[in-house]
Design a protein around this motif. Sequence first.
Motif, PDB file in Angstrom:
ATOM      1  N   GLY A 126       0.817  -1.208   0.000  1.00  0.00           N
ATOM      2  CA  GLY A 126       0.000   0.000   0.000  1.00  0.00           C
ATOM      3  C   GLY A 126       0.849   1.254   0.000  1.00  0.00           C
ATOM      4  O   GLY A 126       0.525   2.252   0.620  1.00  0.00           O
ATOM      5  N   ARG A 127       1.942   1.206  -0.746  1.00  0.00           N
ATOM      6  CA  ARG A 127       2.932   2.288  -0.727  1.00  0.00           C
ATOM      7  C   ARG A 127       3.095   2.886  -2.122  1.00  0.00           C
ATOM      8  O   ARG A 127       3.208   2.166  -3.113  1.00  0.00           O
ATOM      9  CB  ARG A 127       4.261   1.712  -0.260  1.00  0.00           C
ATOM     10  CG  ARG A 127       5.392   2.692  -0.226  1.00  0.00           C
ATOM     11  CD  ARG A 127       6.641   2.027   0.358  1.00  0.00           C
ATOM     12  NE  ARG A 127       7.694   3.000   0.472  1.00  0.00           N
ATOM     13  CZ  ARG A 127       8.829   2.951  -0.211  1.00  0.00           C
ATOM     14  NH1 ARG A 127       9.062   1.970  -1.040  1.00  0.00           N
ATOM     15  NH2 ARG A 127       9.735   3.882  -0.044  1.00  0.00           N
ATOM     16  N   ALA A 128       3.119   4.220  -2.167  1.00  0.00           N
ATOM     17  CA  ALA A 128       3.355   4.928  -3.426  1.00  0.00           C
ATOM     18  C   ALA A 128       4.518   5.890  -3.234  1.00  0.00           C
ATOM     19  O   ALA A 128       4.650   6.526  -2.190  1.00  0.00           O
ATOM     20  CB  ALA A 128       2.113   5.690  -3.857  1.00  0.00           C
ATOM     21  N   VAL A 129       5.352   5.980  -4.258  1.00  0.00           N
ATOM     22  CA  VAL A 129       6.487   6.907  -4.251  1.00  0.00           C
ATOM     23  C   VAL A 129       6.378   7.767  -5.505  1.00  0.00           C
ATOM     24  O   VAL A 129       6.211   7.254  -6.619  1.00  0.00           O
ATOM     25  CB  VAL A 129       7.836   6.152  -4.223  1.00  0.00           C
ATOM     26  CG1 VAL A 129       8.996   7.121  -4.340  1.00  0.00           C
ATOM     27  CG2 VAL A 129       7.954   5.310  -2.959  1.00  0.00           C
ATOM     28  N   LEU A 130       6.466   9.079  -5.315  1.00  0.00           N
ATOM     29  CA  LEU A 130       6.395  10.048  -6.402  1.00  0.00           C
ATOM     30  C   LEU A 130       7.794  10.557  -6.701  1.00  0.00           C
ATOM     31  O   LEU A 130       8.542  10.901  -5.783  1.00  0.00           O
ATOM     32  CB  LEU A 130       5.494  11.221  -5.987  1.00  0.00           C
ATOM     33  CG  LEU A 130       5.336  12.343  -7.008  1.00  0.00           C
ATOM     34  CD1 LEU A 130       4.411  11.892  -8.138  1.00  0.00           C
ATOM     35  CD2 LEU A 130       4.769  13.578  -6.327  1.00  0.00           C
ATOM     36  N   THR A 131       8.153  10.605  -7.982  1.00  0.00           N
ATOM     37  CA  THR A 131       9.470  11.092  -8.409  1.00  0.00           C
ATOM     38  C   THR A 131       9.288  12.221  -9.415  1.00  0.00           C
ATOM     39  O   THR A 131       8.554  12.076 -10.391  1.00  0.00           O
ATOM     40  CB  THR A 131      10.289   9.953  -9.072  1.00  0.00           C
ATOM     41  OG1 THR A 131      10.374   8.856  -8.169  1.00  0.00           O
ATOM     42  CG2 THR A 131      11.677  10.427  -9.450  1.00  0.00           C
TER      43      THR A 131
END
Length: 190
Positions: A126-131
């Motif tokens: 349930g993890r999101a990373v924005l770059t």
Amino acid sequence: MLRPDLAPIDVYLADAMTHEDAEFLRRHPWPVLVISEPDWEKIKQLGRPETLIPGQPVPAFYERLDLTSSTASAASLDALILPLRPLAGGSVDRMSIGRSPDRDIVLLDETVSKHHADVSWDAARGRAVLTDCGSKNGIQVDGAPLETRGFAELIPGTVLTFGTLGTRYYSPRTFLGWLASGAGRAGGAP
């Protein structure tokens, strides 16, 4: 550029009211960006030929809009829900966000770069990373600028500003919670 299966908030509200949590999450497994009460001028842009994916039908919510109506500009669209999911056949490991029609998530705003950012979604955790992808007008995460080519783990409820376009991020479960708390009945403000 908009996906033909883009649904209005009413569809999500109805699903939240009529389905058990597990069924809602099965039907809507992707995190979302919520654009609260989009500007009517932006909505009118949605029907221009260059904003639609070539050869695809018009998004479902758009078919109900009458842009020629004299009362149309007074209409309120509570919120625009943009699922963070890949285009058909795309990678779930890294989805692209930008103004270009070949992005997974298209943001129609002149301050958004053609390829503004990428988001990675780990459904199991349930993890999101924005770059940031070297965007011209940058990204703000809860009001703090994200470094060019920097990244941030997204926490549900985080306010993300791409250029000047404000959105709010929700994981699938927290999106369901937001809907259950009366999202649309409160004017769609996330």
